[in-house]
Write a protein that holds these residues in place. Sequence first.
Motif, PDB file in Angstrom:
ATOM      1  N   ARG A  55      92.072 -37.310 -11.762  1.00 50.39           N
ATOM      2  CA  ARG A  55      92.662 -37.580 -10.458  1.00 50.39           C
ATOM      3  C   ARG A  55      93.420 -36.350  -9.978  1.00 50.39           C
ATOM      4  N   PRO A  56      93.395 -36.121  -8.669  1.00 48.76           N
ATOM      5  CA  PRO A  56      94.184 -35.009  -8.139  1.00 48.76           C
ATOM      6  C   PRO A  56      95.671 -35.343  -8.206  1.00 48.76           C
ATOM      7  N   THR A  57      96.496 -34.315  -8.348  1.00 42.79           N
ATOM      8  CA  THR A  57      97.951 -34.475  -8.340  1.00 42.79           C
ATOM      9  C   THR A  57      98.553 -33.427  -7.401  1.00 42.79           C
ATOM     10  N   ASP A  58      99.810 -33.560  -7.111  1.00 37.81           N
ATOM     11  CA  ASP A  58     100.544 -32.588  -6.289  1.00 37.81           C
ATOM     12  C   ASP A  58      99.799 -32.249  -4.992  1.00 37.81           C
ATOM     13  N   ASN A  59      99.373 -33.284  -4.275  1.00 40.64           N
ATOM     14  CA  ASN A  59      98.660 -33.109  -3.002  1.00 40.64           C
ATOM     15  C   ASN A  59      97.447 -32.191  -3.134  1.00 40.64           C
ATOM     16  N   GLY A  60      96.733 -32.304  -4.262  1.00 39.74           N
ATOM     17  CA  GLY A  60      95.518 -31.528  -4.473  1.00 39.74           C
ATOM     18  C   GLY A  60      95.730 -30.186  -5.153  1.00 39.74           C
ATOM     19  N   ALA A  61      96.968 -29.810  -5.418  1.00 35.55           N
ATOM     20  CA  ALA A  61      97.242 -28.524  -6.080  1.00 35.55           C
ATOM     21  C   ALA A  61      97.069 -28.618  -7.593  1.00 35.55           C
ATOM     22  N   THR A  71      92.579 -37.010 -25.382  1.00 33.85           N
ATOM     23  CA  THR A  71      93.215 -35.779 -24.925  1.00 33.85           C
ATOM     24  C   THR A  71      93.508 -35.877 -23.432  1.00 33.85           C
ATOM     25  N   VAL A  72      94.694 -35.414 -23.060  1.00 30.57           N
ATOM     26  CA  VAL A  72      95.128 -35.423 -21.663  1.00 30.57           C
ATOM     27  C   VAL A  72      95.477 -33.996 -21.261  1.00 30.57           C
ATOM     28  N   PHE A  73      95.019 -33.602 -20.070  1.00 34.08           N
ATOM     29  CA  PHE A  73      95.367 -32.301 -19.501  1.00 34.08           C
ATOM     30  C   PHE A  73      96.058 -32.522 -18.166  1.00 34.08           C
ATOM     31  N   ARG A  74      97.188 -31.872 -17.955  1.00 32.16           N
ATOM     32  CA  ARG A  74      97.821 -31.800 -16.637  1.00 32.16           C
ATOM     33  C   ARG A  74      97.663 -30.356 -16.197  1.00 32.16           C
ATOM     34  N   GLU A  75      97.005 -30.169 -15.056  1.00 32.51           N
ATOM     35  CA  GLU A  75      96.524 -28.853 -14.672  1.00 32.51           C
ATOM     36  C   GLU A  75      97.044 -28.414 -13.304  1.00 32.51           C
ATOM     37  N   THR A  76      96.990 -27.096 -13.092  1.00 33.47           N
ATOM     38  CA  THR A  76      97.281 -26.491 -11.800  1.00 33.47           C
ATOM     39  C   THR A  76      96.055 -25.699 -11.371  1.00 33.47           C
ATOM     40  N   ILE A  77      95.624 -25.888 -10.130  1.00 30.06           N
ATOM     41  CA  ILE A  77      94.502 -25.140  -9.586  1.00 30.06           C
ATOM     42  C   ILE A  77      94.985 -23.700  -9.355  1.00 30.06           C
ATOM     43  N   PRO A  82      85.792 -21.759  -1.801  1.00 25.50           N
ATOM     44  CA  PRO A  82      84.639 -22.605  -1.518  1.00 25.50           C
ATOM     45  C   PRO A  82      83.301 -21.897  -1.752  1.00 25.50           C
ATOM     46  N   CYS A  83      82.414 -22.624  -2.452  1.00 24.35           N
ATOM     47  CA  CYS A  83      81.051 -22.171  -2.774  1.00 24.35           C
ATOM     48  C   CYS A  83      81.004 -21.038  -3.786  1.00 24.35           C
ATOM     49  N   GLU A  84      82.155 -20.599  -4.326  1.00 25.76           N
ATOM     50  CA  GLU A  84      82.176 -19.456  -5.243  1.00 25.76           C
ATOM     51  C   GLU A  84      82.898 -19.724  -6.554  1.00 25.76           C
ATOM     52  N   GLN A  85      84.105 -20.260  -6.490  1.00 24.88           N
ATOM     53  CA  GLN A  85      84.926 -20.352  -7.696  1.00 24.88           C
ATOM     54  C   GLN A  85      85.900 -21.519  -7.612  1.00 24.88           C
ATOM     55  N   TYR A  86      86.077 -22.164  -8.766  1.00 23.78           N
ATOM     56  CA  TYR A  86      87.075 -23.217  -8.917  1.00 23.78           C
ATOM     57  C   TYR A  86      87.655 -23.055 -10.318  1.00 23.78           C
ATOM     58  N   ALA A  87      88.947 -22.776 -10.392  1.00 21.96           N
ATOM     59  CA  ALA A  87      89.578 -22.525 -11.690  1.00 21.96           C
ATOM     60  C   ALA A  87      90.923 -23.234 -11.762  1.00 21.96           C
ATOM     61  N   TYR A  88      91.284 -23.641 -12.969  1.00 20.69           N
ATOM     62  CA  TYR A  88      92.544 -24.335 -13.195  1.00 20.69           C
ATOM     63  C   TYR A  88      93.049 -24.006 -14.589  1.00 20.69           C
ATOM     64  N   ARG A  89      94.385 -24.012 -14.698  1.00 21.15           N
ATOM     65  CA  ARG A  89      95.004 -23.806 -16.016  1.00 21.15           C
ATOM     66  C   ARG A  89      95.619 -25.127 -16.443  1.00 21.15           C
ATOM     67  N   VAL A  90      95.698 -25.321 -17.718  1.00 22.37           N
ATOM     68  CA  VAL A  90      96.335 -26.518 -18.258  1.00 22.37           C
ATOM     69  C   VAL A  90      97.814 -26.198 -18.472  1.00 22.37           C
ATOM     70  N   ASP A  91      98.681 -27.003 -17.875  1.00 22.28           N
ATOM     71  CA  ASP A  91     100.129 -26.817 -18.006  1.00 22.28           C
ATOM     72  C   ASP A  91     100.716 -27.674 -19.121  1.00 22.28           C
ATOM     73  N   GLU A  92     100.154 -28.864 -19.310  1.00 24.11           N
ATOM     74  CA  GLU A  92     100.627 -29.780 -20.352  1.00 24.11           C
ATOM     75  C   GLU A  92      99.424 -30.446 -20.992  1.00 24.11           C
ATOM     76  N   SER A  93      99.528 -30.665 -22.311  1.00 20.12           N
ATOM     77  CA  SER A  93      98.453 -31.357 -23.018  1.00 20.12           C
ATOM     78  C   SER A  93      98.988 -31.923 -24.327  1.00 20.12           C
TER      79      SER A  93
END
Length: 159
Positions: A55-61, A71-77, A82-93
């Motif tokens: 699910r998205p969090t922080d208004n999509g951020a 396993t649970v990941f809480r992530e930040t985009i 668009p059409c090129e890259q989508y990356a996120y880091r895990v902040d909590e797990s």
Amino acid sequence: MPRRLRSVDLDFVESAPLRLVFAAEMSAPPELVYRALADDVAGWPSWFTSVTAARPTDNGAGREVRLKGGTVFRETIVAAAPCEQYAYRVDESNAPGLLALLEDWRLTPAGTGTRVQWTFAADGAAPFRFALRLGRSGMGRAFRDAVRNLDGRLAGSAA
């Protein structure tokens, strides 16, 4: 209980102590693939079978992702091109031994379809890194299955 991981930037994808890189081609165009990755976060469990909930969090951020096995990941985009890259880091797990994690999805046009490259960049305790190296083929299979599932799903939605 989730614990805070080391915050990393997009350049971690090149400098991580452990990098697993997988690639596959899809018949769906980059814009549809990108939308499935970035805009339809809740739809991930329908094509990436390792994911049980997203699910998205922080208004999509950010995102919260749950995997099979608990396993649970809480992530930040960290990148959304668009059409090129989508990356996120895990902040909590709650993953044991994990110290830092960044996942980077790169999309490249391939004829009328898309070449998808997924980089799993991680740092962790020695047993964690060892286990991931051992599990590399399973992660590759999970990625290829997910891409095939997503391609089928996108073909069905375009019909």
